[in-house]
Design a protein around this motif. Structure first.
Motif, PDB file in Angstrom:
ATOM      1  N   PRO A  24      29.657  35.259  33.513  1.00 26.37           N
ATOM      2  CA  PRO A  24      30.303  35.487  32.211  1.00 26.37           C
ATOM      3  C   PRO A  24      29.376  36.021  31.125  1.00 26.37           C
ATOM      4  N   LEU A  25      28.054  35.856  31.290  1.00 28.56           N
ATOM      5  CA  LEU A  25      27.127  36.343  30.269  1.00 28.56           C
ATOM      6  C   LEU A  25      26.952  37.859  30.309  1.00 28.56           C
ATOM      7  N   PHE A  26      27.375  38.482  31.408  1.00 21.78           N
ATOM      8  CA  PHE A  26      27.133  39.913  31.576  1.00 21.78           C
ATOM      9  C   PHE A  26      28.411  40.725  31.722  1.00 21.78           C
ATOM     10  N   THR A  27      29.552  40.079  31.674  1.00 21.14           N
ATOM     11  CA  THR A  27      30.814  40.807  31.788  1.00 21.14           C
ATOM     12  C   THR A  27      31.711  40.453  30.626  1.00 21.14           C
ATOM     13  N   ARG A  28      32.510  41.407  30.189  1.00 20.00           N
ATOM     14  CA  ARG A  28      33.502  41.146  29.149  1.00 20.00           C
ATOM     15  C   ARG A  28      34.753  40.556  29.802  1.00 20.00           C
ATOM     16  N   ALA A  29      35.610  40.003  28.974  1.00 16.77           N
ATOM     17  CA  ALA A  29      36.879  39.483  29.492  1.00 16.77           C
ATOM     18  C   ALA A  29      37.655  40.635  30.136  1.00 16.77           C
ATOM     19  N   ALA A  30      38.195  40.392  31.316  1.00 14.08           N
ATOM     20  CA  ALA A  30      38.913  41.439  32.047  1.00 14.08           C
ATOM     21  C   ALA A  30      40.404  41.339  31.776  1.00 14.08           C
ATOM     22  N   ALA A  31      41.065  42.497  31.743  1.00 14.43           N
ATOM     23  CA  ALA A  31      42.522  42.501  31.597  1.00 14.43           C
ATOM     24  C   ALA A  31      43.188  42.048  32.882  1.00 14.43           C
ATOM     25  N   LEU A  32      42.571  42.399  34.019  1.00 13.87           N
ATOM     26  CA  LEU A  32      43.132  42.011  35.315  1.00 13.87           C
ATOM     27  C   LEU A  32      42.032  41.378  36.161  1.00 13.87           C
ATOM     28  N   ASN A  33      42.303  40.180  36.663  1.00 15.90           N
ATOM     29  CA  ASN A  33      41.381  39.483  37.554  1.00 15.90           C
ATOM     30  C   ASN A  33      41.982  39.476  38.954  1.00 15.90           C
ATOM     31  N   ILE A  34      41.310  40.151  39.879  1.00 14.14           N
ATOM     32  CA  ILE A  34      41.760  40.167  41.267  1.00 14.14           C
ATOM     33  C   ILE A  34      41.056  39.039  42.009  1.00 14.14           C
ATOM     34  N   ILE A  35      41.836  38.079  42.470  1.00 12.09           N
ATOM     35  CA  ILE A  35      41.301  36.920  43.181  1.00 12.09           C
ATOM     36  C   ILE A  35      41.465  37.174  44.676  1.00 12.09           C
ATOM     37  N   THR A  36      40.352  37.324  45.368  1.00 13.48           N
ATOM     38  CA  THR A  36      40.384  37.651  46.791  1.00 13.48           C
ATOM     39  C   THR A  36      40.268  36.373  47.614  1.00 13.48           C
ATOM     40  N   ILE A  37      41.214  36.165  48.516  1.00 19.13           N
ATOM     41  CA  ILE A  37      41.188  34.985  49.380  1.00 19.13           C
ATOM     42  C   ILE A  37      41.283  35.410  50.835  1.00 19.13           C
ATOM     43  N   ASP A  38      40.684  34.624  51.706  1.00 14.67           N
ATOM     44  CA  ASP A  38      40.720  34.865  53.146  1.00 14.67           C
ATOM     45  C   ASP A  38      41.946  34.157  53.715  1.00 14.67           C
ATOM     46  N   LEU A  39      42.929  34.933  54.164  1.00 13.46           N
ATOM     47  CA  LEU A  39      44.188  34.355  54.626  1.00 13.46           C
ATOM     48  C   LEU A  39      44.017  33.476  55.867  1.00 13.46           C
ATOM     49  N   THR A  40      42.962  33.690  56.628  1.00 12.71           N
ATOM     50  CA  THR A  40      42.780  32.899  57.855  1.00 12.71           C
ATOM     51  C   THR A  40      42.399  31.456  57.542  1.00 12.71           C
ATOM     52  N   LYS A  41      42.060  31.152  56.295  1.00 12.61           N
ATOM     53  CA  LYS A  41      41.631  29.800  55.927  1.00 12.61           C
ATOM     54  C   LYS A  41      42.736  28.978  55.269  1.00 12.61           C
ATOM     55  N   GLY A  42      43.927  29.530  55.157  1.00 14.05           N
ATOM     56  CA  GLY A  42      44.994  28.773  54.517  1.00 14.05           C
ATOM     57  C   GLY A  42      44.688  28.507  53.050  1.00 14.05           C
ATOM     58  N   LEU A  43      45.357  27.506  52.481  1.00 13.35           N
ATOM     59  CA  LEU A  43      45.156  27.200  51.061  1.00 13.35           C
ATOM     60  C   LEU A  43      44.078  26.155  50.826  1.00 13.35           C
ATOM     61  N   ASP A  44      43.892  25.225  51.770  1.00 11.97           N
ATOM     62  CA  ASP A  44      43.073  24.053  51.470  1.00 11.97           C
ATOM     63  C   ASP A  44      41.837  23.896  52.348  1.00 11.97           C
ATOM     64  N   GLU A  45      41.613  24.788  53.290  1.00 19.05           N
ATOM     65  CA  GLU A  45      40.382  24.703  54.088  1.00 19.05           C
ATOM     66  C   GLU A  45      39.185  25.052  53.200  1.00 19.05           C
ATOM     67  N   LYS A  46      38.123  24.252  53.291  1.00 16.21           N
ATOM     68  CA  LYS A  46      36.952  24.443  52.430  1.00 16.21           C
ATOM     69  C   LYS A  46      36.088  25.585  52.952  1.00 16.21           C
ATOM     70  N   TYR A  47      35.650  26.427  52.033  1.00 17.08           N
ATOM     71  CA  TYR A  47      34.703  27.483  52.384  1.00 17.08           C
ATOM     72  C   TYR A  47      33.312  26.880  52.582  1.00 17.08           C
ATOM     73  N   LYS A  48      32.568  27.440  53.504  1.00 12.10           N
ATOM     74  CA  LYS A  48      31.158  27.107  53.641  1.00 12.10           C
ATOM     75  C   LYS A  48      30.359  28.210  52.967  1.00 12.10           C
ATOM     76  N   PHE A  49      29.677  27.859  51.872  1.00 14.93           N
ATOM     77  CA  PHE A  49      28.937  28.869  51.128  1.00 14.93           C
ATOM     78  C   PHE A  49      27.742  29.348  51.950  1.00 14.93           C
ATOM     79  N   GLN A  50      27.581  30.659  51.980  1.00 13.00           N
ATOM     80  CA  GLN A  50      26.479  31.271  52.714  1.00 13.00           C
ATOM     81  C   GLN A  50      25.838  32.353  51.866  1.00 13.00           C
ATOM     82  N   TYR A  51      24.552  32.592  52.146  1.00 13.56           N
ATOM     83  CA  TYR A  51      23.853  33.730  51.551  1.00 13.56           C
ATOM     84  C   TYR A  51      23.463  34.642  52.699  1.00 13.56           C
TER      85      TYR A  51
END
Length: 853
Positions: A192-219
């Motif tokens: 948020p410190l480097f971007t302005r408020a957006a008019a449209l926020n596209i939220i990308t989700i992985d459909l294979t994980k359903g709604l409640d399966e927890k993501y495993k954060f990776q780098y």
């Protein structure tokens, strides 16, 4: 030839307000008279967990091949600028805009206007041949406008010459800004410190994980996936909820001469890997997810994709083969859906500034860097007849507010970031040090930091300047140095300067690991929660804006005379989501990021709770300002009932509370249990570091160094930035030699310079007593002498308001009406007066009124 779809008709505009976003407005009005570009802008931010498919989705939107690399996206990528093309009346597609082509198109169009102007003067309404089609378009084409492509400076000179005639027409074009962001938790906190408020926020989700399966954060780096150890776990539902609640708090950017500004952010859910669901025969999962989101009210917040079928998720296959008909059709379908969201704003941008921005980008591209020096910018300005440096400043400030250009004149007046990529890349690599094993750290820093440096960085969040130098080696040069980077990070409150620490000179909270587990909370002093209320379909939930927690910690540590680190030990936290701090040299507090709220824990002297609440609240107010969020936070407590989703929200009077879900309203502030009430009690004795309310703002009271934090707060509250601290010191009676030492010892750190300057004043050094003893009156006079009248007026109003509040006497009156039967009597006994002499006379109406009055 395809044309950019954009109306050129006259548009209503919002007149500028008296805000920082409209500095130099007279210059802008003058430039508007020369020629206008109706610039239709759609700002799109891409959100999602790591690996959800944000980058692949962006490539699909632009009908470009899927990315070949799968490395983690940094905090944010270089903003992609695209333009929308009309295929037919209903369908749209987007293409990247090449800056050189756009500049040539603009020059060609303006030259064509000049030719038409000359023809209209020479030919007196002569009829045109039938085969000579009129050239009256005011839109910029997206294909080659001319076969001749002169060098950049020749193009700029042509445009400047046309502008000087004052005969250029109104043009129209449109841009789409894509910001693709990294999904790692620490990256999301800094975004948020480097971007302005957006008019449209596209939220990308992985459909294979359903709604409640927890993501495993990776780098991911060099095709290797490294797990990230964090207590924060997001599901698709959590990503959606977090993004919507956080983005909803952001204020829209304030831009003059704008129409069609969306009143609030909009959201679109993009479901990736739909092809995998098809292969497994699991498309019913998509139907289930749509129904669940609609039942939970998300269809009221998210742009529906097929209202007839009850769909809020737009399913895509982002890995369709490059160049295939299927990929092009999928791209057009997605672009058309986004265009139907109608979230563009139209800005009246002077052609001169439009050309200026393009010229800056071309120069940066030619130099293969993302920033320019002030000298380089001034030379470009001269080519556009921006000869006065104040005009350059006005232009840069306007572009800072409207475009992706970043300009921080208070701390980096000689550097203009045409794109924030180098800063974001250095920060991203700095955080990634924590994720990557020692054997792979050479991929991030060359040479890699030593094991001792890495340990101090990961365990304590502390580092020395050379630590960043090895990471940003490819970005730093003679114009953009390590010291500039440090100055910018301090200015944005991303890092805090620390003193007397062997481990390092700077503290970076986002580098720290997540906490393992929390210690049990005290029952003597209940944890205080700070959050924002989110209302949806009659349900109240709590949320905080992304980035609030690390900013709050840095703001607290900047109060060096009050706040310090705690000792290292198991009972204290030093994590990116939980921090223990020592305040007033004797008390320890824990501040915990619960992601829906911030929790303050304190288990010592109850009388100090209000002052600690005030201390943390002030830091949160400053952090909210940094994030462009309204400071309308609330205080709350966990509800003592068994309902873990219920909170007791403190009312404005600070004496009562209301439950968000309990049927039986448990007003914890009205009970005999003072473990809640102590946070809002007004103690009989002042808390550590606090003054008596009756003396804190007396205009003629002698001030000393114990008042330093109050003086700094007062100046900050009333808009004094401290940039002119040197002049302020002179007006207060400090000598140049004292101020020169302060300047030398705190190079580039305006806040430290101001603090040291005020400390010297409060210590009555040099000729301070000749100018007037240290009081608020003396400070106000010095500010007026400098021309800082707004700050002086604000402080004076604050003193007068405080004085009025202290002088108020509360008068309570009680009206009592007496109702009884004739002869019942008894009213006089209430006043302790003798019985009336005439016991049998009836009371008259007028007498009754007189008595009651």
């Amino acid at each position: 030839m395809a044309k950019i779809s954009s109306s050129s008709t006259s548009i209503p505009i919002d007149k500028p307000e008296d805000t920082p976003a409209t500095d130099g407005i007279q210059g802008i009005e003058k430039w508007l008279e020369e020629g206008i570009v109706n610039l239709e802008i759609t700002r799109i931010n891409m959100h999602g967990a790591p690996g959800a498919g944000k980058t692949c989705s962006q490539h699909l939107l632009l009908n470009e091949p899927p990315p070949s690399s799968t490395d983690s996206t940094p905090i944010a990528c270089r903003a992609v600028k695209a333009t929308r093309i009309s295929i037919d009346d209903r369908n749209k597609k987007w293409e990247r805009v090449e800056i050189q082509d756009l500049l040539n198109q603009l020059a060609s169009h303006l030259e064509e206007n000049m030719k038409e102007e000359r023809i209209s003067l020479e030919v007196d309404e002569a009829p045109k041949p039938k085969n000579d089609a009129p050239n009256c378009s005011d839109e910029l084409s997206v294909e080659e406008p001319t076969k001749i492509k002169p060098i950049d400076m020749e193009v700029i000179k042509k445009i400047a010459n046309v502008l000087e005639t004052g005969k250029s027409k109104k043009l129209s074009t449109n841009w789409v800004y894509f910001i693709d962001s990294g999904g790692q938790p620490a990256y999301r906190e800094l975004l948020p410190l480097f971007t302005r408020a957006a008019a449209l926020n596209i939220i990308t989700i992985d459909l294979t994980k359903g709604l409640d399966e927890k993501y495993k954060f990776q780098y991911r780096i060099c095709q290797n996936a490294i797990p990230i150890q964090t207590k924060l776990q997001y599901s698709n539902r959590g990503i959606i909820q977090s993004t919507i609640s956080s983005e909803a708090m952001l204020n829209p950017i304030k831009i003059p001469y704008v129409s069609d500004m969306p009143k609030h952010p909009h959201y679109l859910i993009l479901g990736t890997r739909v092809d995998e669901l098809k292969e497994k025969g699991m498309l019913d999962r998509l139907d289930y997810m749509n129904k669940k989101l609609i039942n939970e009210g998300f269809n009221n917040l998210i742009k529906p994709q097929n209202e007839g079928k009850g769909s809020v998720i737009f399913p895509v296959n982002t890995l369709l083969p490059a160049g295939s008909k299927e990929r092009e059709e999928a791209s057009v379908e997605l672009c058309t859906a986004i265009s139907h969201c109608r979230v563009a704003m139209t800005i009246m941008l002077p052609i001169r500034l439009f050309t200026f921005e393009i010229s800056l980008q071309l120069e940066a591209k030619k130099k293969q860097q993302s920033f320019l020096t002030r000298g380089e910018v001034i030379e470009i300005g001269k080519s556009l007849q921006l000869d006065d440096e104040s005009e350059i400043d006005d232009a840069l400030q306007y572009l800072h507010n409207v475009t992706i250009i970043l300009y921080y004149p208070a701390v980096l007046p000689n550097i203009i970031f045409v794109d924030p990529k180098p800063v974001l890349d250095v920060l991203s690599c700095l955080i990634a040090i924590r994720y990557v094993d020692h054997k792979d750290r050479h991929l991030i820093a060359n040479p890699p930091p030593s094991p001792d440096e890495t340990r101090d960085f990961i365990k304590y969040g502390l580092f020395k300047g050379d630590f960043i130098k090895s990471i940003g080696k490819k970005f730093f040069n003679k114009d953009f140095k390590l010291s500039h980077m440090i100055t910018l990070l301090k200015h944005l409150h991303i890092i805090a300067k620390v003193e007397n620490r062997e481990e390092g000179d700077y503290f970076f909270p986002c580098a720290l690991p997540s906490y393992d587990k929390l210690n049990p909370a005290s029952k003597v002093v209940r944890p205080l929660l700070i959050a924002w209320e989110i209302h949806n379909r009659g349900t109240t939930t709590l949320a905080i804006p992304q980035g609030l927690f690390p900013l709050t910690i840095v703001h607290l540590l900047e109060k060096k005379d009050i706040v310090d680190f705690c000792p290292v030990g198991k009972e204290y936290y030093r994590c990116h989501d939980a921090m223990s701090l020592c305040v007033y040299e004797k008390y320890y507090i824990d501040i915990i990021n619960c992601y829906t709220h911030i929790e303050i824990r304190f288990d010592d002297c109850k009388e100090s709770c209000p002052e600690i609440r005030k201390l943390v609240t002030e830091a949160i107010k400053r952090s909210s300002k940094d994030l462009n969020v309204d400071d309308d936070h609330i205080f709350a407590f966990k509800c003592p009932s068994e309902n873990e989703q219920c909170y007791c929200i403190v009312q404005e009077d600070k004496y009562s509370a209301r439950c968000t879900q309990c049927r039986s309203k448990c007003d914890i502030l009205q009970s005999d249990d003072d473990s809640y009430e102590c946070w809002f009690n007004n103690p009989q004795l002042p808390s550590p570091g606090a003054e008596s309310p009756s003396t804190k703002m007396q205009p003629t009271k002698l001030l000393d160094t114990s008042n330093l934090i109050d003086v700094l707060d007062v100046l900050d509250d009333h808009g004094y930035s401290g940039v002119s601290y040197y002049k302020l010191g002179l007006c207060l009676g400090l000598l140049p030699r004292t101020l020169d030492v302060i300047k030398e010892n705190n190079k580039g750190d305006t806040k430290s310079c101001l603090r040291k300057c005020l400390t010297a004043w409060l210590e009555q050094r040099d000729s301070v007593m000749k100018r007037g003893v240290p009081t608020y009156d003396t400070l106000i006079r010095a500010l007026r002498k400098m021309g800082e009248n707004a700050a002086a007026d604000g402080i004076e109003r604050g003193i007068n308001t405080k004085q009025l509040e202290e002088d108020e006497v509360e008068l309570k009156a009680t009206n009592i009406n007496m109702h009884d039967a004739p002869g019942a009597d008894g009213s006089q006994h209430l006043l302790n007066e003798p019985p009336p002499e005439k016991l049998t006379d009836s009371t008259q109406e007028s007498e009754s009124k007189e008595e009651s009055n």
